[in-house]
Design an enzyme around this catalytic site. Sequence first.
Site, short mmCIF file in Angstrom:
data_model
loop_
_atom_site.label_atom_id
_atom_site.label_comp_id
_atom_site.label_asym_id
_atom_site.label_seq_id
_atom_site.Cartn_x
_atom_site.Cartn_y
_atom_site.Cartn_z
N SER A 79 44.33 35.47 45.85
CA SER A 79 45.61 35.87 45.20
C SER A 79 46.81 35.37 45.98
CB SER A 79 45.61 37.36 45.12
OG SER A 79 46.55 37.91 44.90
N TYR A 108 44.20 45.42 49.66
CA TYR A 108 43.96 44.19 48.88
C TYR A 108 44.43 43.08 49.36
CZ TYR A 108 44.41 41.67 44.34
OH TYR A 108 44.53 40.58 43.49
N LYS A 133 42.26 39.57 50.21
CA LYS A 133 42.58 38.21 49.65
C LYS A 133 42.86 37.12 50.73
CE LYS A 133 41.67 39.28 45.45
NZ LYS A 133 40.46 38.79 44.80
P1 NAP Z 1 40.21 42.83 35.40
O1 NAP Z 1 40.99 42.60 34.45
O2 NAP Z 1 40.39 44.33 36.23
O3 NAP Z 1 38.80 42.18 35.54
C1 NAP Z 1 37.87 42.43 36.59
C2 NAP Z 1 36.66 42.40 36.19
O4 NAP Z 1 35.45 42.29 37.43
C3 NAP Z 1 36.37 43.59 35.33
O5 NAP Z 1 35.46 43.13 34.06
C4 NAP Z 1 35.61 44.42 36.43
O6 NAP Z 1 34.58 45.49 35.72
C5 NAP Z 1 34.69 43.43 37.05
N1 NAP Z 1 34.39 44.04 38.27
C6 NAP Z 1 35.19 44.78 39.23
N2 NAP Z 1 34.48 44.91 40.10
C7 NAP Z 1 33.29 44.63 40.00
C8 NAP Z 1 32.03 44.41 40.83
N3 NAP Z 1 31.90 45.24 42.02
N4 NAP Z 1 30.81 43.66 40.44
C9 NAP Z 1 31.03 43.16 39.25
N5 NAP Z 1 32.00 43.19 38.50
C10 NAP Z 1 33.19 43.84 38.80
O7 NAP Z 1 41.00 42.11 36.47
P2 NAP Z 1 41.62 40.51 36.59
O8 NAP Z 1 43.19 40.51 36.58
O9 NAP Z 1 41.08 39.60 35.62
O10 NAP Z 1 41.34 39.96 38.05
C11 NAP Z 1 40.24 39.04 38.25
C12 NAP Z 1 40.35 38.46 39.81
O11 NAP Z 1 41.69 38.09 39.96
C13 NAP Z 1 40.31 39.70 40.95
O12 NAP Z 1 39.58 39.08 41.74
C14 NAP Z 1 41.83 40.06 41.30
O13 NAP Z 1 41.96 40.37 42.51
C15 NAP Z 1 42.31 38.49 40.89
N6 NAP Z 1 43.95 38.36 40.67
C16 NAP Z 1 44.36 38.92 39.77
C17 NAP Z 1 45.69 39.15 39.67
C18 NAP Z 1 46.60 39.93 38.34
O14 NAP Z 1 47.76 39.53 38.49
N7 NAP Z 1 45.83 40.09 37.40
C19 NAP Z 1 46.51 38.16 40.49
C20 NAP Z 1 45.91 37.92 41.46
C21 NAP Z 1 44.61 37.70 41.68
P3 NAP Z 1 35.28 46.95 35.52
O15 NAP Z 1 36.51 46.68 34.41
O16 NAP Z 1 34.14 47.58 35.23
O17 NAP Z 1 36.02 47.22 36.84
#
Ligand code: NAP
Length: 254
Positions: free
Chosen positions: A146, A161, A165
């Site tokens: 991130s 967080y 990251k």
């Molecule tokens: P999201 O919409 O919350 O999706 C994350 C997915 O990972 C969900 O399906 C979640 O399942 C699953 N998950 C969570 N904990 C888990 C575990 N222990 N084992 C297996 N699966 C698990 O998040 P996203 O925005 O797509 O984020 C994806 C990645 O990008 C993350 O690493 C996040 O930190 C990173 N990121 C996101 C952003 C942003 O602005 N969105 C920015 C920078 C980085 P559940 O729904 O059951 O929890």
Amino acid sequence: MKHDIFSLKGKVALITGGNQGIGKVVSRYLADAGADIVIVDLNDASLVAASIAAEYGVRAEAYVCDVTDRDGVAGVIAKAAASMGALDILFNNAGIVYHKAALDLTADEWSSVLDVNLNGVFYVAQAFANHLVANGKGGSIINTASMSGTIVNVPQEQASYNTSKAAVVHLTKSLAVEWAPKGIRVNCISPGYIATEMLQFIRQDWKDYWTSIIPFRRLGTPEELAGAVIYLASDASTYTSGTDIIIDGGFTSV
Ligand code: NAP
């Protein structure tokens, strides 16, 4: 294209956290580039897998697994490899965020974020790399870090967080160096603010503030990350390892 260097045809990609958000969208783009797909998530993503198989004409499977369960992760990788015949690409993407002032964080709150975002990323990468080595193969691992690994976001307080990251970025570099002789490339992407389910319940005044300071004046979309993941997964990046691609609408340049 005369040189189809971005093609993923004949490769199998495993995506963690692929039931929603970034993982779900990027899985579709990896399939569009020709890869067979294995989705690993806390929840059952078989409907997502079925819709990818139907739309892109690739094989797609889903496995329920918590990335913090080290034995469970190794088991799922063995099962997926046996079912698909091989694994080539890992999009190591599952992650969680927690907003709370550092002064008030309990030990459990701190550990839960580090456990998913850092330990989980390591367990999946390690099991995946062990599978490749055991089969005498190279491969490509793309971790989701991130921009929070590079800067400290405001106004939200999220030290756990940010720390997790930053660690993913350095873990990526460390594994890239250790596994280079084995033909395994390890890179990461560092998204800025991306409109996914993760941001669904975020306070509107925070989102308004973020967009007021992002040079692009908007959040990114998961689709805007797919090209970087395809690049890092494909033969277009055979000399690239240990790299962090920041995709943030210019946020970290300010
Ligand atoms: P999201 O919409 O919350 O999706 C994350 C997915 O990972 C969900 O399906 C979640 O399942 C699953 N998950 C969570 N904990 C888990 C575990 N222990 N084992 C297996 N699966 C698990 O998040 P996203 O925005 O797509 O984020 C994806 C990645 O990008 C993350 O690493 C996040 O930190 C990173 N990121 C996101 C952003 C942003 O602005 N969105 C920015 C920078 C980085 P559940 O729904 O059951 O929890």
